[in-house]
Design an enzyme around this catalytic site. Structure first.
Site, PDB file in Angstrom:
ATOM      1  N   GLN A  54       0.811  -1.211   0.000  1.00  0.00           N
ATOM      2  CA  GLN A  54       0.000   0.000   0.000  1.00  0.00           C
ATOM      3  C   GLN A  54       0.850   1.270   0.000  1.00  0.00           C
ATOM      4  O   GLN A  54       0.317   2.358  -0.215  1.00  0.00           O
ATOM      5  CB  GLN A  54      -0.961   0.008   1.180  1.00  0.00           C
ATOM      6  CG  GLN A  54      -2.069  -1.024   1.045  1.00  0.00           C
ATOM      7  CD  GLN A  54      -2.972  -0.984   2.239  1.00  0.00           C
ATOM      8  OE1 GLN A  54      -2.695  -1.603   3.254  1.00  0.00           O
ATOM      9  NE2 GLN A  54      -4.055  -0.226   2.129  1.00  0.00           N
ATOM     10  N   CYS A 100     -10.625  -0.232   3.601  1.00  0.00           N
ATOM     11  CA  CYS A 100      -9.218  -0.202   3.220  1.00  0.00           C
ATOM     12  C   CYS A 100      -8.789   1.226   2.912  1.00  0.00           C
ATOM     13  O   CYS A 100      -9.513   1.965   2.238  1.00  0.00           O
ATOM     14  CB  CYS A 100      -9.026  -1.083   1.980  1.00  0.00           C
ATOM     15  SG  CYS A 100      -7.325  -1.255   1.444  1.00  0.00           S
ATOM     16  N   LEU A 101      -7.610   1.598   3.412  1.00  0.00           N
ATOM     17  CA  LEU A 101      -7.078   2.928   3.131  1.00  0.00           C
ATOM     18  C   LEU A 101      -6.826   3.155   1.648  1.00  0.00           C
ATOM     19  O   LEU A 101      -6.783   4.296   1.192  1.00  0.00           O
ATOM     20  CB  LEU A 101      -5.794   3.160   3.925  1.00  0.00           C
ATOM     21  CG  LEU A 101      -5.978   3.309   5.440  1.00  0.00           C
ATOM     22  CD1 LEU A 101      -4.621   3.311   6.140  1.00  0.00           C
ATOM     23  CD2 LEU A 101      -6.776   4.549   5.780  1.00  0.00           C
ATOM     24  N   HIS A 142      -6.982  -9.484   6.423  1.00  0.00           N
ATOM     25  CA  HIS A 142      -7.067  -8.449   5.385  1.00  0.00           C
ATOM     26  C   HIS A 142      -5.665  -7.993   4.975  1.00  0.00           C
ATOM     27  O   HIS A 142      -5.360  -7.894   3.780  1.00  0.00           O
ATOM     28  CB  HIS A 142      -7.885  -7.263   5.921  1.00  0.00           C
ATOM     29  CG  HIS A 142      -7.914  -6.075   5.025  1.00  0.00           C
ATOM     30  ND1 HIS A 142      -9.057  -5.664   4.373  1.00  0.00           N
ATOM     31  CD2 HIS A 142      -6.950  -5.178   4.678  1.00  0.00           C
ATOM     32  CE1 HIS A 142      -8.782  -4.581   3.651  1.00  0.00           C
ATOM     33  NE2 HIS A 142      -7.509  -4.264   3.826  1.00  0.00           N
TER      34      HIS A 142
END
Length: 183
Positions: A54, A100-101, A142
């Site tokens: 990410q 989710c970011l 996750h």
């Protein structure tokens, strides 16, 4: 050390779907990665987990902020690093919240295990085996998914499970299905 930009799904799907490589040795570079992951996560108070992909680094490292109590009340704990996490047991699958970011403002109901047994390395390179239960298991699952290029939208069973959150006329937060968000 540094707050890094979070890779957003829109326009960057390939980067988020790339599988991560195992960390070979916990050296200064990996320790810097962990510090950057922690700093980035703490800079986003709405987030409770962050995986290296990410921030566009494809190594098997995540940080998670576990709940301080099983009922998810109160503030999550300080970021905990998991390096090369491997799920060795997963069970008790249930529907639960997912977000989710990398997908700001989008949430879903997904099915994930609520019991995980995970092995890996801590941020000092020491092996661990840890059990995660309830929503903490959902969170860890996750983040490990991110390391394999799996996104929470891949676990959505139907478009009706996707939603955004808005304030209603009484300033209460309510779920709005994605199918009616634009209307």
């Amino acid at each position: 050390m540094a707050v890094r930009n979070i890779v957003l799904y829109a326009g960057n799907e390939a980067a988020l779907r790339q599988k991560s490589e195992p960390v070979r040795i916990v050296n200064q570079q990996v320790k810097k990665l962990i510090r950057d992951l922690k700093d980035t996560l703490l800079a986003h108070p709405e987030g409770i987990g962050l995986a290296a992909p990410q921030i566009n680094i494809h190594q098997r490292a995540v940080v998670v902020r576990l709940s301080s109590n099983p009922d998810r009340e109160g503030e999550p704990g300080l970021p905990l690093a998991l390096i090369n996490p491997k799920i060795i047991e997963a069970r008790n699958e249930q529907r639960d919240f997912d977000g989710c970011l990398s997908f700001p403002g989008l949430y879903a109901e997904t099915v994930r295990p609520h019991y995980l047994r995970v092995t890996g390395l801590d941020e000092w390179g020491k092996p661990f085996e840890q059990f995660f239960g309830g929503f903490d298991a959902v969170l860890v699952h996750h983040e490990i998914d991110h390391l394999d290029g799996v996104l929470f939208i891949d676990r959505v069973e139907s478009v009706e499970d996707l939603y955004r959150v808005r304030e209603d006329e009484k300033d209460r937060l309510v779920r709005v299905p994605v199918s009616v968000v634009g209307t």
